[in-house]
Design a protein around this motif. Structure first.
Motif: not given
Length: 400
Positions: A49, A232, A234
Motif C-alpha cells: 500500500n 491483497h 495488507e
C-alpha cells in the motif's frame, strides 16, 4: 561527522523533499531482490500500500533536517526501536539495510549528484544513526529479557478462546504454549504476531494492540478482518487469523510500544475510531482495576454492526460513577439505540465533559482521525504535553 559532511547531507534535503519516495521505493525493491529472506521480517502489506516507503522517506528526510542535532528525534527513534524489537530486528540487519540504502542513493541520484564525497557523508550519517538505533534496541531487548516471564525474539502461543466482538472484529486469547509465565505490559502497548500466509508463501508479522488489562495467564488481541483487502497483502494476516480455530498456534514477540497509560492521578479522556478502540479498552480496564480516575470514553464507528465492545462499555458505565461515554455512528439505521450520536466523532459535542483540569487525552485511529482531533484539542487550549496518540501502521503523524 565534520562540518563539510553535514553540509553535504543538508544539500540533499530538497531532493528528499521532492523525490524521497522514489528513492525509498527503489531501495525496498533492491533490498528484497538481493535479500528475499527479509520479506518475512517486513510487513508486505505496508510494502503493497506504499505506507512503508512513505514512512521511510519521512524518516530519512527528518534525519537530514536534524543532522546537526539528531537527539531531538529521540522519541521518534524510540518508537521505531520498539517496533524493530517486536520484529526481532538484529544489529546485522542494519548492515544489510545500509548497504542497499547507500547503493540506492548512488543508483537513483546518478554520478553527478551522488559524488563519492556525498556517498561517504551519507554512509557516515547512516552508520551513526544505526549505532543510535542498535543502542536503543539493545536496552529494550535487555528490559524484555529481564522481566519476569520476559523473552527475546519469537515465542509460541496457543489460541484458547476466540470471541466475536462485531461483524469485523474478533478477540483472540493467547496462552503461552510452554505453560510458563508471561511478561507484564503497560496498557496501550502491543504485540507482534507472526503467522504463515499461504497466498504469499511467507511468514508475516503484524502489530496488534493488547486489548485488555494485564493478567498473568494470557494476552488478548482484538483483530479487525480487512474484508475488502482479503486478496491483497495488507489484509492477508487479519484474514489468516480470522480463519484460525481454538488450538491453533501463532508466534508472538514480547509486549512493546511507547503509547501507554500514564501512571498519574488525572482524568482520562479516551478518543477512538473503529478498531482504534483496542489499546484504549486496555487503558479503560486497567483504570477500572486500579485508580478509577474520572474517565470519558469517546468512540466512533460506521454503524451498530461494527461497533465492538459496546455491551462491555455500557455495563461498565452502568456500574460506575467515574465513567461517561459518547458514542458516534456515521450511518444510523432506524430504531437506533438511545444515546448514539449520528455522524463522525465531534469533540464540540463532548466539549463540556472533556475539559477537565489536568486531564490526559489519548487518541487512537487512522492518521486523519488523529490529526483532526489533536487539532480540536489544541483549539480547546489543551496542553500538547497532555495529548498522547497511537497511529496504526508505519509512523506518519508527528504532532508533539
Amino acid at each position: 561527522m565534520n562540518t563539510n559532511q553535514k553540509a553535504l547531507i543538508k544539500a540533499t534535503i530538497p531532493i528528499l523533499q521532492s523525490s524521497g519516495e522514489v528513492l525509498t521505493d527503489y531501495f525496498y525493491k533492491r533490498m528484497f531482490e538481493h535479500n528475499p529472506e527479509l520479506k518475512s521480517v517486513f510487513n508486505m502489506g505496508n510494502q503493497s500500500n506504499g505506507k512503508q516507503k512513505q514512512a521511510l522517506a519521512g524518516a530519512v528526510l527528518a534525519y537530514a533536517e536534524h543532522i546537526d542535532n539528531p537527539s531531538v528525534l529521540i522519541d521518534i527513534l524510540k518508537g521505531i526501536g520498539n517496533k524493530h524489537v517486536s520484529l526481532n530486528i538484529q544489529a546485522k540487519d542494519y548492515t544489510i539495510v545500509g548497504t542497499h540504502l547507500i547503493a540506492s542513493i548512488k543508483e537513483v541520484l546518478g554520478e553527478e549528484i551522488a559524488t563519492p564525497e556525498l556517498l561517504d557523508a551519507w554512509t557516515l550519517a547512516y552508520n551513526e544513526l544505526a549505532e543510535i538505533m542498535i543502542g536503543i534496541e539493545a536496552d529494550f531487548y535487555l528490559n524484555n529479557e529481564n522481566k519476569t516471564g520476559g523473552w527475546k525474539g519469537w515465542r509460541n502461543f496457543t489460541i484458547k478462546a476466540i470471541v466475536v466482538e462485531s461483524k469485523e472484529i474478533k478477540s483472540f486469547y493467547l496462552f503461552p504454549t510452554d505453560g510458563k509465565e508471561i511478561a507484564t505490559y503497560t496498557a496501550g502497548q502491543y504485540l507482534s504476531v507472526q503467522v504463515f500466509v499461504e497466498q504469499l508463501g511467507l511468514l508475516q508479522p503484524r502489530h496488534y494492540s493488547l486489548s485488555s488489562a494485564y493478567n498473568s495467564r494470557y494476552y488478548r488481541i482484538s483483530v479487525k478482518k480487512e474484508t475488502a483487502l482479503e486478496v491483497h497483502p495488507e489484509g492477508m494476516v487479519s484474514n489468516t487469523l480470522h480463519k484460525m480455530k481454538v488450538g491453533n498456534t501463532v508466534n508472538v514477540s514480547a509486549p512493546a510500544g511507547n503509547f501507554s497509560l500514564q501512571t498519574v492521578d488525572a482524568p482520562i479522556i479516551l478518543i477512538s475510531g473503529g478498531v482504534g478502540a483496542t489499546p484504549l479498552l486496555s487503558m479503560l480496564e486497567t483504570n477500572q482495576k486500579t485508580n478509577k480516575n474520572k474517565t470519558v470514553w469517546i468512540h466512533g464507528c460506521r454503524n451498530a454492526s461494527v461497533h465492538a465492545f459496546k455491551e462491555v462499555i455500557d455495563s461498565m458505565e452502568q456500574e460506575s460513577d467515574w465513567l461517561e461515554t459518547f458514542l458516534f455512528n456515521e450511518d444510523i439505521e432506524q430504531n437506533v439505540e438511545e444515546g448514539i450520536i449520528q455522524g463522525r466523532v465531534d469533540l464540540e459535542k463532548c466539549k463540556e465533559a472533556i475539559l477537565l483540569k489536568n486531564a490526559h487525552y489519548y487518541l487512537c485511529g487512522p492518521a486523519p482521525f488523529i490529526k483532526a482531533h489533536y487539532e480540536s484539542l489544541v483549539g480547546f487550549n489543551i496542553d500538547k504535553s497532555n495529548i498522547f496518540y497511537e497511529e496504526f501502521g508505519p509512523q506518519s503523524v508527528h504532532l508533539n
